[in-house]
Scaffold this active site. Structure first.
Site: not given
Ligand code: GUN
Length: 307
Positions: A50, A94, A120
């Site tokens: 990311k 996350q 998110d």
């Molecule tokens: N863990 C797995 N997928 C995601 C996501 O799309 N966002 C976040 N914050 N954590 C994740």
């Protein structure tokens, strides 16, 4: 095979002009704050990807790390600081959080993120808006699934869609998005009876379970579109040998690295499905592209609101 990586590249290319325009007008790039607690190996990889993608697209991305021993209070302090930061338009904490933070920690933390920075789409206000078909910020993986369907020319209107998995991150929001595009949606989960038979009625099958190669050819109506959301790290050599033939690239990758990323869909499904997303290189890159799109959207909205 549906080339998610190529579609994601195209989306990121399309974002570039808007990122450049924003940066010129505002005198700063759109900013994303990522919070990572602990050292979960998969999360480390996702977060690294990311950060890299954001940087390549001209966004500012800052990582705030906390040790696995951090308290919920410490984490909420970081979120509060990012909420008030003028240079951060998006905030992503996350998931999963360390179990030691308690069972409700994710909910508490997602509730605390400023809903206008919630890239998110996990804040209850954004979830509620999606339910009511007036979405603002929507979860990235479900958005990526819809973008892939749209850009691959797959008709959703009137289709029978089956979603395996009822998570807040994927299963629930993707089901709502499909329903809003006039699909007839069935949501399945671990207690669903006659799962293979139910899935075999689907024109569009979305697998978001988190179990390697769980979806076998008997789940698939011939010609169906199969979207594999799973990202499972497999270390079991026997499983890899059952899934991939001797001499294949995937076996060689496993032997070199000692692990392999496998989707929720069995490779043999490729012989029955009309279209299938690979893992890796399917939905994963689209999730990241939609995170960048959401950050830009939040940045543009925040700045036009403050003018
Ligand atoms: N863990 C797995 N997928 C995601 C996501 O799309 N966002 C976040 N914050 N954590 C994740």
């Amino acid at each position: 095979m549906l080339d998610g990586a190529a579609i994601a590249r195209q989306i990121r290319l399309e974002l570039q002009d808007r990122v450049a325009a924003f940066t010129t007008v505002q005198g700063r790039p759109p900013g994303l704050g990522i919070v990572l607690v602990g050292e979960d190996p998969s999360s480390e990889i996702y977060v690294r990807n990311k950060l890299k993608a954001a940087g390549e697209s001209g966004l500012r991305a800052d990582l705030r790390r906390l040790p696995a021993t951090a308290s919920l209070h410490d984490l909420l302090d970081v979120v509060t600081t990012l909420n008030g930061s003028p240079i951060h338009d998006g905030i992503l904490v996350q998931s999963p959080l360390p179990a030691a933070l308690g069972r409700d920690a994710e909910q508490v933390v997602f509730d605390a993120v400023d809903q206008l920075k919630d890239v998110d789409g996990f804040h209850p206000e954004n979830v509620g808006r999606l339910v009511q078909k007036r979405p603002y910020l929507v979860a990235c993986t479900p958005l990526g699934v819809m973008e892939l369907l749209a850009r691959s020319g797959i008709a959703v209107d009137g289709a029978r869609a089956v979603v395996i998995g009822r998570s807040d991150i994927v299963g629930k929001p993707v089901s709502l998005l499909l329903m809003h595009r006039n699909a007839t949606v069935t949501i399945c989960h671990s207690r669903t009876r006659n799962l293979p038979e139910l899935c075999a009625s689907a024109d569009i099958l979305v697998a978001a379970i988190g179990r390697a190669a769980f979806v076998t050819p008997d789940f698939i109506k011939p010609g169906a579109v199969v979207i594999d959301v799973g990202i499972n790290r497999v270390t079991d050599a026997g499983l890899v040998q059952r899934l991939f033939p001797e001499g294949s690239q995937r076996r060689a990758d496993f032997e070199r690295r000692g692990s392999l990323v496998v989707g929720d869909v069995h490779p043999a499904v490729a012989d029955v499905a009309g279209a299938l997303t690979p893992v890796p290189g399917g939905i994963g890159p689209l999730t990241i592209a939609m995170l960048l799109a959401n950050t830009l959207k939040a940045a543009e909205a925040r700045c036009s609101a403050s003018r």
